[in-house]
Design a protein around this motif. Sequence first.
Motif, short mmCIF file in Angstrom:
data_model
loop_
_atom_site.label_atom_id
_atom_site.label_comp_id
_atom_site.label_asym_id
_atom_site.label_seq_id
_atom_site.Cartn_x
_atom_site.Cartn_y
_atom_site.Cartn_z
N LEU A 62 12.67 3.23 -0.55
CA LEU A 62 11.36 3.03 0.06
C LEU A 62 12.55 1.86 1.11
O LEU A 62 13.09 0.89 0.77
CB LEU A 62 10.27 2.12 -0.43
CG LEU A 62 9.18 3.11 -0.83
CD1 LEU A 62 8.17 1.98 -1.52
CD2 LEU A 62 8.60 3.43 0.45
N GLU A 117 7.11 8.69 -11.12
CA GLU A 117 6.28 9.40 -10.40
C GLU A 117 7.02 10.41 -9.64
O GLU A 117 7.80 9.78 -8.52
CB GLU A 117 4.77 9.75 -10.79
CG GLU A 117 4.38 8.98 -9.74
CD GLU A 117 3.26 7.75 -9.72
OE1 GLU A 117 2.72 7.38 -8.85
OE2 GLU A 117 3.09 7.69 -10.88
N PHE A 145 -2.09 6.12 -5.81
CA PHE A 145 -2.54 6.80 -6.87
C PHE A 145 -3.11 8.22 -6.40
O PHE A 145 -2.75 9.66 -6.61
CB PHE A 145 -3.08 6.52 -7.43
CG PHE A 145 -2.73 6.39 -8.99
CD1 PHE A 145 -1.21 6.66 -9.41
CD2 PHE A 145 -3.40 6.16 -9.95
CE1 PHE A 145 -1.18 6.84 -10.30
CE2 PHE A 145 -2.92 5.55 -11.70
CZ PHE A 145 -2.45 6.20 -11.34
N LYS A 199 10.52 6.43 2.47
CA LYS A 199 10.79 5.84 3.64
C LYS A 199 12.41 5.73 4.08
O LYS A 199 12.69 4.95 3.14
CB LYS A 199 9.95 5.12 3.34
CG LYS A 199 8.25 5.32 3.62
CD LYS A 199 7.41 4.49 3.69
CE LYS A 199 6.20 4.96 4.27
NZ LYS A 199 4.94 4.40 4.57
N LEU A 229 11.19 0.34 5.02
CA LEU A 229 10.06 -0.38 5.60
C LEU A 229 10.37 -1.81 6.39
O LEU A 229 11.12 -2.87 6.42
CB LEU A 229 9.29 -0.88 4.41
CG LEU A 229 8.52 -0.20 3.12
CD1 LEU A 229 7.79 -1.11 2.18
CD2 LEU A 229 8.32 0.91 3.43
N LYS A 255 0.45 -1.35 -0.03
CA LYS A 255 0.12 0.26 0.36
C LYS A 255 0.69 1.36 -0.06
O LYS A 255 0.28 2.17 -0.17
CB LYS A 255 -1.02 -0.40 1.08
CG LYS A 255 -0.33 -0.67 2.51
CD LYS A 255 -2.00 0.12 3.45
CE LYS A 255 -1.80 -0.66 4.84
NZ LYS A 255 -2.40 -0.40 5.48
N GLU A 256 2.14 1.65 -0.42
CA GLU A 256 3.30 2.37 -0.31
C GLU A 256 2.52 3.20 -1.57
O GLU A 256 2.10 2.36 -2.94
CB GLU A 256 4.08 1.97 -1.02
CG GLU A 256 4.85 0.79 0.46
CD GLU A 256 4.88 1.79 1.64
OE1 GLU A 256 5.26 3.27 1.77
OE2 GLU A 256 4.46 1.11 2.96
N PHE A 257 3.16 4.30 -1.80
CA PHE A 257 2.55 5.13 -2.85
C PHE A 257 1.39 5.35 -3.61
O PHE A 257 0.68 4.29 -5.38
CB PHE A 257 4.03 4.84 -4.13
CG PHE A 257 4.99 4.29 -4.12
CD1 PHE A 257 5.89 5.90 -2.72
CD2 PHE A 257 5.98 4.01 -4.33
CE1 PHE A 257 6.48 5.99 -2.96
CE2 PHE A 257 7.63 3.75 -3.98
CZ PHE A 257 7.85 5.01 -2.57
N ARG A 282 7.53 10.64 -5.74
CA ARG A 282 6.94 9.63 -4.27
C ARG A 282 7.82 10.12 -3.61
O ARG A 282 9.53 10.12 -3.42
CB ARG A 282 7.40 8.57 -4.85
CG ARG A 282 5.94 8.11 -6.27
CD ARG A 282 6.79 6.49 -6.43
NE ARG A 282 5.36 6.12 -6.80
CZ ARG A 282 5.27 5.03 -7.86
NH1 ARG A 282 6.61 3.78 -7.46
NH2 ARG A 282 4.06 4.29 -7.95
N GLU A 283 7.72 10.03 -2.34
CA GLU A 283 7.97 10.56 -1.09
C GLU A 283 8.76 8.59 -0.07
O GLU A 283 7.89 7.63 -0.96
CB GLU A 283 7.66 10.75 -0.42
CG GLU A 283 8.10 11.80 0.55
CD GLU A 283 6.81 12.84 1.43
OE1 GLU A 283 6.12 13.88 2.01
OE2 GLU A 283 5.87 11.34 2.05
#
Lengths: 214, 471
Positions: B243, B217, A192, B222, B245, A188-190, B219-220
Amino acid sequence: MNLEFRTGPTRVRWKALRRDRIGPTFVVTCAIALGIGAAGCAQRQAPLEDSAPLGATAPEVAAPAPQFDAPLTETVPVLSEVLSGPIADDGILSQSLDELNSDSPLSPAFFGLDSAELDDGGRAVVAANAATLKMYPTWTVTIEGHCDERGTAEYNLALGERRAVAVTMYLVSLGIAADRVQAVSYGKEFPFDAGHIDTAWAQNRRGHFVITSK
Amino acid sequence: MHMLTSHQPMWKSNTRTGRRRAGAPSQWRLVLSIVTLCSPFVAGGMYASAQQPSEIAVVISGDPGTPPRYVVPDFVALDSEATDVAAEMGQVLWDDLEFEREFYLIPRDTYATVPRASTPDQIPFDAWRELGADAVVFGTVQRTGDEVRVQVRLFNVQTRESVFSKEYVGTPVNPRLYAHTISDEIHQHQRALRGIARTKLAFSSNRNRERLVGTVEDREVKEVYISDYDGGNQRRITTNRQLNLMPVWSPDARAIAYTSYRRGYPDLFIALIYDGVQQEPTAGGTQNWLPMFSPDGTSIVFTSNRDGNAELYIMNRDGSGVRRLTNHPAIDTTPTWSPTGTQIAFTSDRAGRPQIYVVGADGLNVRRLSTGESYADRPTWSPAPFNEIAFAASTGPGYDIKTYDLATGVTRRITFGEGSNESPSYSPNGRHIAFTSTRAGDTQIFTIGRDGRGVRQITREGSNSTPSWSN
């Protein structure tokens, strides 16, 4: 942009045509026709600039056609139609990966709640993407599996993987080489759409196509 | 209090803590040397000869049926350089002692009327007694250059006798660690309880607001962060702008394994946080996620799709000796070890929706836990003396933390629908659970007692998720 890149899509389109609609005899004749066309192109390498109008190549391929059976001449217009897509579109060919992915020619395939099965709409999207990938045979893609926020973070990593694999397998079944495609789950990262409503969640359950090289 | 049941097995845990501390030349360099002062210390010559310093006198008790009432005034700065350190100590120690709920901590804002003592013989026992205190902590802080010397004594207000007195020497880098150490020692000394004030939390956070490097695109990223158990000293561990996690601690609390997308797909990495070393046990080429160290630290169980779909695998910590644990076309993921290392609980949707299962570490005897949930994930096995598995269960729009007692089969709810609550992780004494919750808006880390009381918010910056509680 060199000649090789320009002829690439032409060849692939022929393969696509061959399999989908045209009989084996035609394949041979077309291959010959294409060979002649390609040879012609090679000789005329210098004049073929990026901005060269498409019309210049199409008749070149079409020209020898009348030497063969009647059905061949009928297909010539089809060929020129197909070619007009990628080659005329200098935009796509000259775009960087960033630019391509920010306004991607490849659409995401969406999934139902807690489902990793492609429905008719999803299959249509993947088929359209497969056609585009055949036009650009050097492209490689990552299929990102995404989930909405309603599943847990941990399980969603596996659910997203299942979605990415479902898209990948369908894509490969449509003739895209498996080594051009990598399935990667983002759970469930990123999302839309960062919203917490049905329409946002529906946007987030997706197989997202990212072009990773071209 | 009702938490007394946890006392008996703390000795085992405590030896583990001791070993860690002994070998902890941490990057924040705070090696404490501890000297026990002459004990019992008697304040102001008020020692009543009738009192015998027996074992009973060493433990300060409250009125029958109530916890002892503690006061923790500000520590005394013995020189001006020590003022900063001293100021922080009293409050942190108060919070630490309050956390386990073994004592009743009299609120510090009621101390205003009580005269300040600069030396033990000035301690106003009568005033503390009037306030209802059974125990008073008296501490001093002295700073000489880069050396900090903290002395602390715990007095029985009734007898005016010091039952606990120690000196701690270290650097001024992390003043809170003195308070945490004192708290753990008082819990051990007075309640035979393994305190957790020196433990840490690891979690994933987007707080630096950096953007993904690459071709996708906007994106942040983590990154992995750690903090003290109470949220103090938050520090960034990873800096790869991808990312990163679901970090988990190694049992010796010196390494963090996590799932990172730095290769463009999920894979396992181990950060040796005190050595600045990164290990890559799976070494790329396969997709792997959700690692969990075995209790002895020698093995890692994880999820991988290397054979076509999500299955569980065990490998040695260095990546050798990979063996497959599950074999099912459904998803098998989110593994956790039992405290003895002989069993593994995990999540599978082989019955349709995600449910909790248990399998032997040899891959045999898979069985489903009848938790009665429609959707359950992130099992995490409690340490002894509790024999339960905490997990996140779907309870409507979101999730709540629940526990499943393995002996009785009873499921108990810990959170009650305040936001969505996920990803539980037990404190090493089993009495607390860290988890992710949306109850404060953005996703944040919280801790809660295993009885569902005492919620504390640990993070506030950015959004933070999937905590792991260190030993």
